[in-house]
Design an enzyme around this catalytic site. Structure first.
Site, short mmCIF file in Angstrom:
data_model
loop_
_atom_site.label_atom_id
_atom_site.label_comp_id
_atom_site.label_asym_id
_atom_site.label_seq_id
_atom_site.Cartn_x
_atom_site.Cartn_y
_atom_site.Cartn_z
N ASP A 224 0.90 -1.24 -0.25
CA ASP A 224 0.01 -0.13 -0.15
C ASP A 224 1.04 1.22 -0.22
O ASP A 224 1.99 1.18 0.61
CB ASP A 224 -0.97 0.27 0.88
CG ASP A 224 -1.83 -1.12 1.09
OD1 ASP A 224 -1.98 -1.18 0.50
OD2 ASP A 224 -2.55 -1.20 2.10
N ASP A 379 -13.42 -3.78 -1.25
CA ASP A 379 -12.88 -3.12 0.16
C ASP A 379 -14.67 -3.47 0.76
O ASP A 379 -14.26 -2.79 2.19
CB ASP A 379 -12.17 -2.08 -0.01
CG ASP A 379 -11.68 -1.34 -0.52
OD1 ASP A 379 -9.81 -2.25 -0.17
OD2 ASP A 379 -11.32 -1.01 -1.49
O1 1PR Z 1 -10.60 3.10 -5.11
O2 1PR Z 1 -9.77 2.39 -7.23
O3 1PR Z 1 -8.58 4.24 -5.96
O4 1PR Z 1 -8.53 1.88 -5.46
C1 1PR Z 1 -7.98 2.03 -4.44
C2 1PR Z 1 -7.71 1.32 -3.59
O5 1PR Z 1 -6.13 1.40 -2.41
C3 1PR Z 1 -8.28 0.21 -3.25
O6 1PR Z 1 -7.97 -1.28 -3.84
C4 1PR Z 1 -7.91 -0.17 -1.53
O7 1PR Z 1 -8.46 -1.48 -1.20
C5 1PR Z 1 -6.92 0.50 -1.64
N1 1PR Z 1 -6.93 1.00 0.10
C6 1PR Z 1 -7.18 2.21 0.31
N2 1PR Z 1 -7.51 2.72 1.46
C7 1PR Z 1 -6.57 1.83 1.98
C8 1PR Z 1 -5.96 2.26 3.64
O8 1PR Z 1 -5.45 1.11 3.58
N3 1PR Z 1 -6.41 3.05 4.08
N4 1PR Z 1 -5.26 -0.79 0.71
C9 1PR Z 1 -6.43 0.89 0.92
C10 1PR Z 1 -6.42 -1.44 1.42
C11 1PR Z 1 -5.93 -4.12 1.68
C12 1PR Z 1 -4.65 -4.79 1.54
C13 1PR Z 1 -3.97 -4.87 2.45
C14 1PR Z 1 -4.55 -6.31 2.72
C15 1PR Z 1 -3.67 -7.37 3.50
N5 1PR Z 1 -5.25 -2.13 1.76
O9 1PR Z 1 -3.83 -4.48 -0.09
O10 1PR Z 1 -2.33 -5.00 1.51
O11 1PR Z 1 -5.43 -5.95 3.29
O12 1PR Z 1 -3.11 -7.33 4.72
P1 1PR Z 1 -2.42 -7.62 5.75
O13 1PR Z 1 -1.58 -8.25 5.01
O14 1PR Z 1 -1.81 -6.81 6.13
O15 1PR Z 1 -3.72 -7.92 6.19
P2 1PR Z 1 -9.45 2.77 -5.91
#
Ligand code: 1PR
Length: 525
Positions: A224, A379
């Site tokens: 991320d 998400d």
């Molecule tokens: O909505 O098309 O602009 O895409 C934004 C992207 O950013 C989406 O794919 C969304 O999942 C991601 N995102 C937005 N905010 C966050 C955040 O964390 N605040 N990350 C985020 C999402 C989830 C996974 C993470 C897994 C594994 N992160 O990518 O890596 O949950 O984590 P873990 O193994 O530590 O539990 P758009």
């Protein structure tokens, strides 16, 4: 010097990067005469067969290409370029192929997930210099929904099993073509390309090819990425999507260096999510493009990038399409793009109007770059209910009851990185996105993200049952046993994790070793 036939679609950058990493100079075909002059021609085919043949015809490249092939000059074709050598394809019945190899291209007819995505083995049927130094146990990266059927077995170089035994490479004189992507197949793929480039290498059959090949379960490292308060692009990681600690954005390292480290550890794919791109438009956030470019120069496994893929009007009134954003990601080195928030809005619209427009980001990108290039990043967050009748959404009977002892839940889609919940569930979203042409579902789970408590198996099973495309389980991995559990108790094709790898709790190699020891098929490096 290598001549690259780039007809203008998809990610040829990774092929260029792979060839350059082998010390080669690459020139691109700009006119039909460049094919005549070529000493060694590499043709990476990406996306749709019909679009490729149409584009070759429009650029008047068919005639010189046919001459080149009939003269039996050195040629390496990749993926759809292998298919182009055949007479016709079910994917575009009206577009004739080059007809160099008798046979046709047909769609997979199998219960298994289509596209066939991931690392699979090969059975070698004739000696070839491209296998110099191979043991026969190597796995190579595939991504396709169609495969070739040869009329003559003499043309078959390798076969692979996926629901059926299909031809995964052909060899006819100096013409070699593979359905798999050597440029995305890690060190084995680079070795194979190096062997092709050195015509003095002896033709061999590897010693120990499998009698049956198996698709590996994929382990994906996710980064991320966002700017921190000092404006530097850093890898961060949230707990249930909250990436701040004591007010600051958590900084877990530099994106390019971490991605390379994960490649070396044996990650089967690397995913970048540009997590604040919903408010910072990616085409105005060029550091992310630079991160991709630099990563793709030294990471030779598939790269997915997501964040901000949507139509956009900037402050000067200039409009950009989602396709333009995706194209820039592909040009910078991405093999797949992931769409998050926009997918939710698209599905809401389709459900409201009862029809697809053909103009959504999912449809447009799939049309140009192929379904396999479009990943939907979901998400979702649990919403508990006492009874299934309490909601119009499909529910799961859960073994983890809610705060009021609720036995049921549904999975609410969110947008803007979990900041906004919508009246749409993850199962419906996945189904509709598949119909619109998405090739894969990246299934996160806000409740599980960063908790180290294991994947949400109930969510994964519910979505997996609803779609036929591959599902990547994500969120919650805290130890090797969690990866085993997700592959034993669900049909997910891949598992993605972030925190466990960033915090260096368990290296990727150890996860794979553990899976292998427990009879889960994995790619060893
Ligand atoms: O909505 O098309 O602009 O895409 C934004 C992207 O950013 C989406 O794919 C969304 O999942 C991601 N995102 C937005 N905010 C966050 C955040 O964390 N605040 N990350 C985020 C999402 C989830 C996974 C993470 C897994 C594994 N992160 O990518 O890596 O949950 O984590 P873990 O193994 O530590 O539990 P758009």
């Amino acid at each position: 010097m290598i001549t690259l036939l780039d007809y203008g679609a998809g990610n040829v950058r990774s092929v260029v990067n792979a060839l350059e990493s082998l010390g080669e100079t690459v020139v691109r075909v700009n006119s039909p005469a460049d094919i005549e002059k070529a000493e060694r021609l590499v043709f990476p085919g990406v996306g749709n067969y019909g679009a490729m043949m149409h584009s070759l015809r429009q650029q008047q490249l068919i005639e010189p290409l046919l001459r080149y092939l009939h003269e039996d000059r050195p040629f390496f074709g990749i993926c759809v370029a292998l298919q182009a050598l055949f007479e016709s394809s079910e994917e575009a019945p009206k577009e004739a192929g080059l007809g160099i190899i008798p046979g046709r291209v047909k769609r997979f007819d199998t219960e298994l997930a289509i596209p066939h995505i991931g690392w699979n083995g090969i059975k070698v049927h004739q000696p070839s210099r491209i296998f110099h130094g191979f043991t026969g146990q190597e796995k190579l990266y595939f991504v396709h929904s169609y495969h070739v059927e040869t009329a003559h077995t003499a043309d078959v170089l390798t076969t692979t099993d996926y629901g059926c035994e299909f031809v995964s490479a052909v060899q006819k004189g100096n013409i070699i073509a593979t359905q798999f992507h050597p440029e995305k197949s890690g060190k084995a793929g680079l070795k194979l390309l190096e062997n092709f480039l050195d015509s003095s290498r002896e033709a061999v059959i590897p010693q120990s090819c499998p009698t049956e090949t198996k698709l590996a379960e994929r382990i994906i490292a996710c980064l991320d990425v966002r700017s921190n308060d000092q404006g530097d692009l850093v890898v961060t990681k949230g707990d249930q999507y909250d990436v701040r600690e004591d007010g600051d954005v958590r900084n877990l390292g530099m994106p390019v260096e971490l991605a390379h480290d994960y490649y070396e550890q044996g990650a089967d794919e690397v995913t970048f999510l540009n997590i604040t791109a919903f408010r910072d438009f990616p085409l105005q956030d060029m550091p992310m493009m630079e991160v991709l470019q630099r990563t793709s120069e030294k990471v030779f496994v598939p790269l997915t990038v997501g964040g901000g893929i949507r139509d956009f009007i900037d402050c000067n009134g200039k409009s950009y399409s989602a396709l333009e954003v995706a194209s820039e990601y592909f040009r910078s080195g991405a093999d797949k793009v992931s769409i998050g928030s926009d997918a939710v809005l698209i599905v809401e619209e389709v459900l409201k109007t009862g029809k697809a427009t053909g103009l959504s980001s999912i449809e447009q990108i799939a049309r140009v770059y192929g379904n396999q290039a479009v990943v939907i990043s979901v998400d979702p967050r649990r919403v508990y209910v006492q009874q299934p009748e309490d909601t119009s959404h499909p529910v799961v009977k859960t073994v983890f009851p809610g705060p009021e002892g609720e036995q049921y839940c549904w999975y609410q889609c969110t947008v803007k990185g979990g900041r906004e919940g919508r009246d749409l569930d993850a199962v419906t979203l996945a189904k509709v996105c598949e119909q619109l042409g998405a090739g894969e579902i990246l299934l996160n789970c806000i409740d599980k993200d960063g908790t180290n408590s294991g994947f949400d198996l109930e969510l994964i099973n519910a979505v997996k049952e609803a779609v036929t495309i591959p599902v990547i389980a994500s969120s919650g991995a805290g130890c090797s046993e969690h990866f085993l559990e997700v592959f034993q108790k669900t049909d997910a094709e891949a598992a993605l994790a972030a925190g466990i790898f960033h915090r260096k709790e368990v290296p990727i190699g150890e996860v794979k070793q553990f899976l292998g020891d427990n009879e889960v098929e994995v790619r060893s490096c």
